[in-house]
Design a protein around this motif. Structure first.
Motif, PDB file in Angstrom:
ATOM      1  N   ALA A  60      28.786  -4.107  26.665  1.00  9.37           N
ATOM      2  CA  ALA A  60      27.830  -3.469  26.106  1.00  9.37           C
ATOM      3  C   ALA A  60      27.417  -4.093  24.778  1.00  9.37           C
ATOM      4  O   ALA A  60      28.113  -4.595  23.952  1.00  9.37           O
ATOM      5  CB  ALA A  60      28.225  -1.986  26.095  1.00  9.37           C
ATOM      6  N   ASP A  81      25.050  -1.338  19.973  1.00  9.42           N
ATOM      7  CA  ASP A  81      24.461   0.237  20.183  1.00  9.42           C
ATOM      8  C   ASP A  81      24.953   1.145  21.273  1.00  9.42           C
ATOM      9  O   ASP A  81      24.442   2.201  21.246  1.00  9.42           O
ATOM     10  CB  ASP A  81      22.872   0.152  19.727  1.00  9.42           C
ATOM     11  N   GLY A  82      25.601   0.756  22.378  1.00 11.02           N
ATOM     12  CA  GLY A  82      26.110   1.119  23.279  1.00 11.02           C
ATOM     13  C   GLY A  82      25.199   0.756  24.639  1.00 11.02           C
ATOM     14  O   GLY A  82      25.740   1.345  25.527  1.00 11.02           O
ATOM     15  N   THR A  83      24.440  -0.127  24.639  1.00  9.71           N
ATOM     16  CA  THR A  83      23.368  -0.369  25.623  1.00  9.71           C
ATOM     17  C   THR A  83      23.891  -1.072  26.506  1.00  9.71           C
ATOM     18  O   THR A  83      24.460  -2.162  26.124  1.00  9.71           O
ATOM     19  CB  THR A  83      22.051  -0.754  25.167  1.00  9.71           C
ATOM     20  N   GLU A  84      23.942  -0.967  27.909  1.00  6.77           N
ATOM     21  CA  GLU A  84      24.367  -1.884  28.981  1.00  6.77           C
ATOM     22  C   GLU A  84      23.249  -2.840  29.411  1.00  6.77           C
ATOM     23  O   GLU A  84      22.249  -2.166  29.807  1.00  6.77           O
ATOM     24  CB  GLU A  84      25.407  -1.147  29.822  1.00  6.77           C
ATOM     25  N   ARG A  85      23.537  -4.082  29.582  1.00  3.25           N
ATOM     26  CA  ARG A  85      22.399  -4.717  30.422  1.00  3.25           C
ATOM     27  C   ARG A  85      22.257  -4.415  32.060  1.00  3.25           C
ATOM     28  O   ARG A  85      23.416  -4.179  32.611  1.00  3.25           O
ATOM     29  CB  ARG A  85      22.643  -6.443  30.275  1.00  3.25           C
TER      30      ARG A  85
END
Length: 252
Positions: free
Chosen positions: A129, A132-136
């Protein structure tokens, strides 16, 4: 300042003079090696003598290399070391390839040759991730840990095959990646495997060998076979040339 009665002033002794040091010629033996050119039929095509270095090599080196257009004008440089010959890239285009014996470590970004095919290896690490915690987004990964790409003329990848499981086989008839029309590829030519120690490329007793691109600055040991452009060389050790023997070889 007056001296005490009955004593004379003491004069210090003159400082010792150190004679100038004359540099002596180095007596280190010159390191020597030889590149023996092997023709397609296995016969000897001549020898390039190497001494210390770096010694440039390429299409500018003259006949017969001036007609090999897979060579850059200044392709690479050789420096003789105690255990072999160091290879430095002078151009990033086509590189220098060493025939592997047994298995050898394969690193992310390595290129290797199988028959007339040029293959490129990449690691596929597990997705992480962002900060900022966003996953692709992407298709679910069933366990791919690497990828092999086929490089065509112009340096472009035309096909990519993921690696899953304990090994990946390249061959003419059998394997995860096959080249049925390439007569220089053996039925089962080489394998790629991974374990706790890393990723390895292993030749499976192929007729024409598997060649890994030499990383610039790497020393290839004596006895190695090097493919440079369309030229195949055998790297051999030569006797060191001492200053005394060098003088003996000089004409009177």
């Amino acid at each position: 300042m007056r001296q005490p009665p009955g004593r004379r002033p003491v004069t210090p002794p003159p400082a010792a003079v150190t004679p100038p040091v004359t540099a002596r010629p180095s007596s280190r033996p010159k390191l020597r090696a030889a590149l023996h050119l092997l023709r397609e039929d296995g016969s000897d095509g001549g020898t390039i003598d190497l001494e210390d270095g770096p010694i440039p090599f390429g299409r500018d080196s003259g006949s017969p290399f001036d007609q090999d257009f897979y060579l850059n004008p200044k392709h690479c440089a050789f420096t003789v070391e105690s255990e072999g010959v160091r290879v430095d890239d002078l151009s990033p285009v086509n590189g220098v390839y060493r025939k592997i014996e047994g298995r050898i470590e394969l690193q992310h970004g390595d290129t290797f040759r199988v028959g007339q095919e040029l293959l490129y290896y990449e690691d596929l690490p597990e997705a992480e991730a962002l900060a900022d915690g966003t996953e692709r987004m992407g298709s679910p990964n069933p366990g791919y840990w690497g990828r092999i790409s086929v490089i065509v003329d112009g340096g472009r990848a035309c096909e990519a095959v993921p690696i899953v499981g304990n090994e990946f086989i390249v061959g003419r008839e059998r394997g995860d990646l096959t080249f049925p029309t390439d007569g220089y590829v053996s039925s089962t030519h080489c394998r790629i495997g991974g374990d706790d120690d890393g990723v390895f490329l292993e030749d499976r007793g192929s007729s024409n060998g598997t060649y890994l691109r030499v990383r610039s600055g790497q020393c290839v040991p004596f006895g190695s076979l090097l493919l440079i452009g369309q030229q195949l060389f055998h790297v051999r050790e030569a006797e060191p040339l001492t200053r005394r023997s060098e003088q003996a070889l000089c004409p009177a």
